[in-house]
Design a protein around this motif. Structure first.
Motif, PDB file in Angstrom:
ATOM      1  N   ALA A  93      14.453  33.769 -49.457  1.00  0.00           N
ATOM      2  CA  ALA A  93      14.492  35.449 -49.673  1.00  0.00           C
ATOM      3  C   ALA A  93      13.886  36.402 -48.631  1.00  0.00           C
ATOM      4  O   ALA A  93      13.771  38.005 -48.584  1.00  0.00           O
ATOM      5  CB  ALA A  93      13.162  35.804 -50.182  1.00  0.00           C
ATOM      6  N   CYS A  94      13.952  36.176 -47.497  1.00  0.00           N
ATOM      7  CA  CYS A  94      13.544  37.011 -45.727  1.00  0.00           C
ATOM      8  C   CYS A  94      14.739  37.480 -45.635  1.00  0.00           C
ATOM      9  O   CYS A  94      16.155  36.911 -45.458  1.00  0.00           O
ATOM     10  CB  CYS A  94      12.588  36.440 -44.472  1.00  0.00           C
ATOM     11  SG  CYS A  94      13.431  34.880 -44.160  1.00  0.00           S
ATOM     12  N   HIS A  95      14.529  37.921 -44.011  1.00  0.00           N
ATOM     13  CA  HIS A  95      16.255  38.585 -43.769  1.00  0.00           C
ATOM     14  C   HIS A  95      16.715  37.420 -42.986  1.00  0.00           C
ATOM     15  O   HIS A  95      18.148  37.792 -43.344  1.00  0.00           O
ATOM     16  CB  HIS A  95      16.031  39.481 -42.375  1.00  0.00           C
ATOM     17  CG  HIS A  95      17.289  40.492 -41.608  1.00  0.00           C
ATOM     18  ND1 HIS A  95      17.474  41.177 -42.603  1.00  0.00           N
ATOM     19  CD2 HIS A  95      17.553  40.146 -40.800  1.00  0.00           C
ATOM     20  CE1 HIS A  95      19.079  41.751 -42.251  1.00  0.00           C
ATOM     21  NE2 HIS A  95      18.347  41.238 -40.657  1.00  0.00           N
ATOM     22  N   CYS A  97      16.759  34.372 -44.279  1.00  0.00           N
ATOM     23  CA  CYS A  97      17.719  34.049 -45.008  1.00  0.00           C
ATOM     24  C   CYS A  97      19.039  34.971 -45.906  1.00  0.00           C
ATOM     25  O   CYS A  97      19.786  33.542 -46.194  1.00  0.00           O
ATOM     26  CB  CYS A  97      17.408  33.340 -46.198  1.00  0.00           C
ATOM     27  SG  CYS A  97      16.064  31.868 -45.601  1.00  0.00           S
ATOM     28  N   SER A  98      18.688  35.633 -45.620  1.00  0.00           N
ATOM     29  CA  SER A  98      19.471  36.848 -46.393  1.00  0.00           C
ATOM     30  C   SER A  98      21.014  36.759 -45.390  1.00  0.00           C
ATOM     31  O   SER A  98      22.269  37.468 -46.070  1.00  0.00           O
ATOM     32  CB  SER A  98      19.099  37.680 -46.861  1.00  0.00           C
ATOM     33  OG  SER A  98      19.027  38.639 -45.599  1.00  0.00           O
ATOM     34  N   CYS A 105      14.596  31.507 -40.765  1.00  0.00           N
ATOM     35  CA  CYS A 105      13.512  31.435 -41.610  1.00  0.00           C
ATOM     36  C   CYS A 105      12.136  31.867 -41.431  1.00  0.00           C
ATOM     37  O   CYS A 105      11.560  31.327 -40.746  1.00  0.00           O
ATOM     38  CB  CYS A 105      13.333  30.416 -43.001  1.00  0.00           C
ATOM     39  SG  CYS A 105      12.102  31.153 -44.011  1.00  0.00           S
TER      40      CYS A 105
END
Length: 360
Positions: A93-95, A97-98, A105
């Protein structure tokens, strides 16, 4: 239920082998009986404060074992399954990971702040890097376990969780070594030995191993090194001499020391690539002048966990193991019991050996 573990009571203190009270797994958790755990230099970095973690803590982040029980909601593993511990699970969900950069992460180490067990006198304990592998058994988040790939012995699989993923990923994902390129690997510990094997798998034409210890030459050559250099003030010159005065295409630094990083940079050709894997302290300052950065056109990059996604890369590594291209047992220089971990730490401080493996 009480189990034995290696506890770090405070930063800078020696490890204590003692009993701890381990609870049953709660929702989304898994209890694992360890088969083996690698003694990694990162554990030393935790114990001396180079990497900050809450203490008291049970260290150990490179391990494999058998699932004993699972908590509510866990479906991808069952009791009796062999698993590899993943100390850096990504949140999705973090930047980072996106962007698909799961090895960066932002929440990977959030579990290290949790209280996961207690000493027999009731003191709260934290899992050093999420998984607390220096114990007969551990309880971890379900996201911290991955099924052991087919064809990999459970004890050997422990090394996949850090050393092999890191060394292989540094070569294949970070430096992206190509067929026929020349490579130098600085530091012949567990990660360095894995990087040497990875360079051989990548088809490197010349693989130079560098270490302060002449005694590691046999280990290095068995892992794939074509040349061996004992580290000195002339290391960069020696490496250029081995490569037609050009320098290597790629240098992989596995020691985390300013002098080694600088030497790795100096050992690469014009336009070459240096990947830093080693974890150094804040006091390790590396300096460059503006002109040389322009003139040499080299690339210097950091590398976290080999820039790997364990779920993606473990099956790939298993394929190399089954095909005989990757020898996990060659990374192990000593097999010890849980009681031998403090002495293994002393060996790391002295720069001795490659990778000690705790066999439970």
């Amino acid at each position: 239920m009480a189990v034995r573990a290696a506890v770090l009571p405070a930063i800078g203190s020696p490890l204590e082998i003692t009993g701890i009270d381990l609870p049953d797994p709660g929702p989304g958790q898994v209890r694992v009986r360890l088969a083996a755990a690698g003694v990694c230099h990162s554990d030393l970095s935790l114990s001396d404060g180079t990497m900050r973690v809450p203490v008291p803590a049970v260290l150990g982040h490179e391990g494999a074992g058998t699932v004993v029980s699972v908590g509510e909601g866990v479906g991808h593993v069952s009791p009796g399954d062999g698993v590899v511990l993943n100390w850096a699970p990504f949140c999705g969900a973090c930047h980072a990971c996106s962007l698909g950069e799961v090895w960066l992460c932002a929440n990977a180490l959030s579990g290290a702040a949790d209280v996961y067990a207690r000493t027999t006198d009731g003191t709260d304990l934290h899992p050093g890097l999420n998984v607390a592998a220096f114990a007969e058994e551990t309880v971890v988040s379900a996201s911290c376990v991955l099924p052991v790939p087919d064809g990999v012995p459970l004890t050997d699989a422990a090394l996949l969780g850090c050393a092999v993923l890191t060394g292989y990923g540094a070569v294949h994902h970070s430096a992206r070594v190509r067929q026929g390129e020349t490579v130098a690997v600085f530091g012949v510990g567990g990660v360095g030995l894995a990087a040497l094997q990875a360079a051989r798998i990548a088809g490197a034409s010349k693989i130079v191993a560098v270490d302060v210890s002449a005694e590691k030459e046999e280990l290095a050559r068995a892992a794939g090194a074509t040349d061996y250099v004992v580290a000195s003030e002339t290391t960069a010159r020696e490496i250029r001499g081995l490569t037609g005065k050009q320098g290597v295409d790629v240098a992989v630094e596995c020691a985390g020391r300013a002098v080694t990083i600088r030497t790795a940079w100096d050992s690469t050709r014009r336009g070459g690539r240096t990947t830093v894997v080693g974890i150094g302290g804040k006091d390790q300052q590396v300096t460059f002048n503006a002109l040389e950065i322009f003139h040499w056109g080299r690339t210097l990059s950091g590398c976290v966990y080999g820039n790997c996604d364990p779920a993606r890369d473990l099956p790939v590594l298993a394929g190399h193991v089954r095909a005989g291209r990757l020898d996990l047992s060659a990374l192990v220089t000593e097999r010890i019991s849980l009681d031998g971990i403090p002495a293994a730490f002393e060996n790391m401080l002295a720069g001795k050996g490659g990778r000690a493996l705790v066999v439970f």
